[in-house]
Design a protein around this motif. Sequence first.
Motif, PDB file in Angstrom:
ATOM      1  N   HIS A 153     -36.351  64.130   4.261  1.00 42.06           N
ATOM      2  CA  HIS A 153     -36.172  65.560   4.004  1.00 42.06           C
ATOM      3  C   HIS A 153     -37.482  66.325   3.942  1.00 42.06           C
ATOM      4  O   HIS A 153     -37.518  67.500   3.576  1.00 42.06           O
TER       5      HIS A 153
ATOM      6  N   HIS B 108     -26.353  62.119   5.231  1.00 49.59           N
ATOM      7  CA  HIS B 108     -25.314  63.147   5.287  1.00 49.59           C
ATOM      8  C   HIS B 108     -23.928  62.541   5.038  1.00 49.59           C
ATOM      9  O   HIS B 108     -23.682  61.378   5.383  1.00 49.59           O
TER      10      HIS B 108
ATOM     11  N   HIS C 114     -30.150  73.740   9.644  1.00 52.74           N
ATOM     12  CA  HIS C 114     -30.571  72.408  10.068  1.00 52.74           C
ATOM     13  C   HIS C 114     -31.189  72.471  11.456  1.00 52.74           C
ATOM     14  O   HIS C 114     -31.240  71.481  12.175  1.00 52.74           O
TER      15      HIS C 114
ATOM     16  N   HIS D 100     -26.113  73.527   7.215  1.00 51.56           N
ATOM     17  CA  HIS D 100     -25.727  72.238   6.631  1.00 51.56           C
ATOM     18  C   HIS D 100     -25.479  72.415   5.131  1.00 51.56           C
ATOM     19  O   HIS D 100     -26.226  73.121   4.461  1.00 51.56           O
TER      20      HIS D 100
ATOM     21  N   HIS E 121     -32.069  60.961   7.334  1.00 51.13           N
ATOM     22  CA  HIS E 121     -33.439  61.357   7.685  1.00 51.13           C
ATOM     23  C   HIS E 121     -34.293  61.648   6.471  1.00 51.13           C
ATOM     24  O   HIS E 121     -33.789  61.826   5.360  1.00 51.13           O
TER      25      HIS E 121
ATOM     26  N   HIS F  13     -32.429  61.222   3.067  1.00 50.46           N
ATOM     27  CA  HIS F  13     -31.135  61.859   2.784  1.00 50.46           C
ATOM     28  C   HIS F  13     -30.094  61.371   3.779  1.00 50.46           C
ATOM     29  O   HIS F  13     -30.335  61.365   4.975  1.00 50.46           O
TER      30      HIS F  13
ATOM     31  N   HIS G  96     -25.740  70.702   2.145  1.00 48.87           N
ATOM     32  CA  HIS G  96     -26.476  69.510   1.735  1.00 48.87           C
ATOM     33  C   HIS G  96     -25.891  68.857   0.485  1.00 48.87           C
ATOM     34  O   HIS G  96     -25.861  69.467  -0.577  1.00 48.87           O
TER      35      HIS G  96
ATOM     36  N   MET H  36     -26.970  72.448  -2.142  1.00 47.05           N
ATOM     37  CA  MET H  36     -27.633  73.569  -1.491  1.00 47.05           C
ATOM     38  C   MET H  36     -27.142  73.657  -0.052  1.00 47.05           C
ATOM     39  O   MET H  36     -26.534  72.714   0.458  1.00 47.05           O
TER      40      MET H  36
ATOM     41  N   ILE I 113     -26.226  62.106  10.383  1.00 50.10           N
ATOM     42  CA  ILE I 113     -27.671  61.911  10.458  1.00 50.10           C
ATOM     43  C   ILE I 113     -28.188  61.442   9.101  1.00 50.10           C
ATOM     44  O   ILE I 113     -27.624  61.759   8.047  1.00 50.10           O
TER      45      ILE I 113
ATOM     46  N   HIS J 135     -28.527  74.930   3.900  1.00 49.10           N
ATOM     47  CA  HIS J 135     -29.733  75.340   4.615  1.00 49.10           C
ATOM     48  C   HIS J 135     -29.534  75.192   6.110  1.00 49.10           C
ATOM     49  O   HIS J 135     -28.663  74.448   6.560  1.00 49.10           O
TER      50      HIS J 135
HETATM   51 CU1  C2O Z   1     -30.725  68.891   3.562  1.00 51.33          CU
HETATM   52 CU2  C2O Z   1     -30.142  66.829   6.964  1.00 51.33          CU
HETATM   53  O1  C2O Z   1     -30.404  67.883   5.283  1.00 51.33           O
END
Ligand code: C2O
Length: 481
Positions: A465, A417, A145, A101, A463, A415, A103, A141, A461, A143
Amino acid sequence: MKRGISMIELKRRDFLKYSGIGGALLLSKIYPVGLIENAFSENVKEVKLTAAINTVDLGNGKKFKAWTYNGQMPGPEIRVKEGEILRIAVKNNLPEETTVHWHGLPVPNKMDGVPHVTQKPIQPGKTFIYEFKATPPGTYMYHSHFSYQLDRGLYGSLIVEPKKTERSYDREYVLILEDWATVDGGGPDASKMGRTKPGMGMMGGMMGRQPGGPLLEPRYDLYTINGKVFGASPFKVRKGERVRLRIVNPSSSTIYTIRIAGHPLTVTHTDGRPVLPFEVDALRIGMGERYDVELYANNPGKWHIYNIRDDSWASGWMLGSIVYKGIESKDYNYDNTGRLRINDYRFLEGMDEQYVKPVTGIDKIYRMTLSGGMMSPYWTINGRVYPESDDIAIKPGERIRFEYSNHSMMPHPMHLHGHFFEVVGSGGRTGVRIKKDTIIIPAHMGWGALEFVADNPGIWIHHCHNLYHLAAGMANLVKNI
Ligand code: C2O
Ligand code: CU
């Protein structure tokens, strides 16, 4: 700093090289219609990320098995210029599925890297190619997921430099703040697996189902910057320099309040978006957040970078240091006297910019109560656990407002998306106006509000974090279709 060590820039495609018919055909296969024209005038930056388990050295003499990109922890820095096309081939050499992802970047939905929501997970041994335009400029960033992979080391920084530099600095560092659970001797993986609470429900982690219910947060016992413990890799500066620090927090469960002893910091951006310069003595930064700050190096010495707050296990922890060139003393200076000024959304003021327009007027309001944690391994939005949580069904172009109230004892960095939003209320106060993609909702009846324009179609999404809260249900889907 391990800046872009194994990032491979394979090719620059330009008009001259690809002006032939063959080139045009090739590009038309790769680019969605609409991007084709730009592809001739803009660079494509190709990057390879290989996810695999590797031994890493945190600089304290102990070796850990971490899950890495290109053998590095954090993964290689990806740095591009605004408007470049990033084409990132992710090869999965892990023993389980994965996704990546990006971010904060409002990428096309298909490229967003959320397993079972925007794509099928990448199977072990397979490669998936992500491709999107790098805009707007800012500190981001990337990362994993999938499942608990973020907490095993699968993250890195993603920097989009503006076409025109807003302000020049003598030096720049990216600081990635990381929390580690090293007890049990086996690194984050083993220590976490040892902490599964047995028999708690059937649902399990949301991003990849974890049998036996969600994992409890591990007890973090080590904190690093850019994969190195305090003392292992000081940041060097020279007297008189203006230094830009891009501070990134991909930690799974730690909100830091970072102080660089001897120096105030001037906040210039949050989550990549510019704010009026604001001076603080310590920087509060939640999981998923990024802050760009300016440090004026006018106080020669060897200075601690440390966490001042007592609201996490990282309390008082030394994370790193800043060392002026030519300073010989053995000792580091630490200071924590008096009242320290700390950033708060209510103190910051967003700036006008061409990339993210202010939201004018509202079409729909969604109220969300965040709770969980007490007597239950689950974390909820409006009492429900993802994927049973209610979808937020919106239409393209609508102006949406979220209002949160936090009935739990922990703060939640929420967060969204695919979008930037404006924080319009925080901690009981309205009239806030800063653009971000992650907002901390304070604990104990904390309140926050944000607004955004649904200008990026798809299923997104939204959510918490905190990785363990996400895995334990604190998520829902924003359906813009
Ligand atoms: Cu940093 Cu759903 O992500
Ligand atoms: Cu949370």
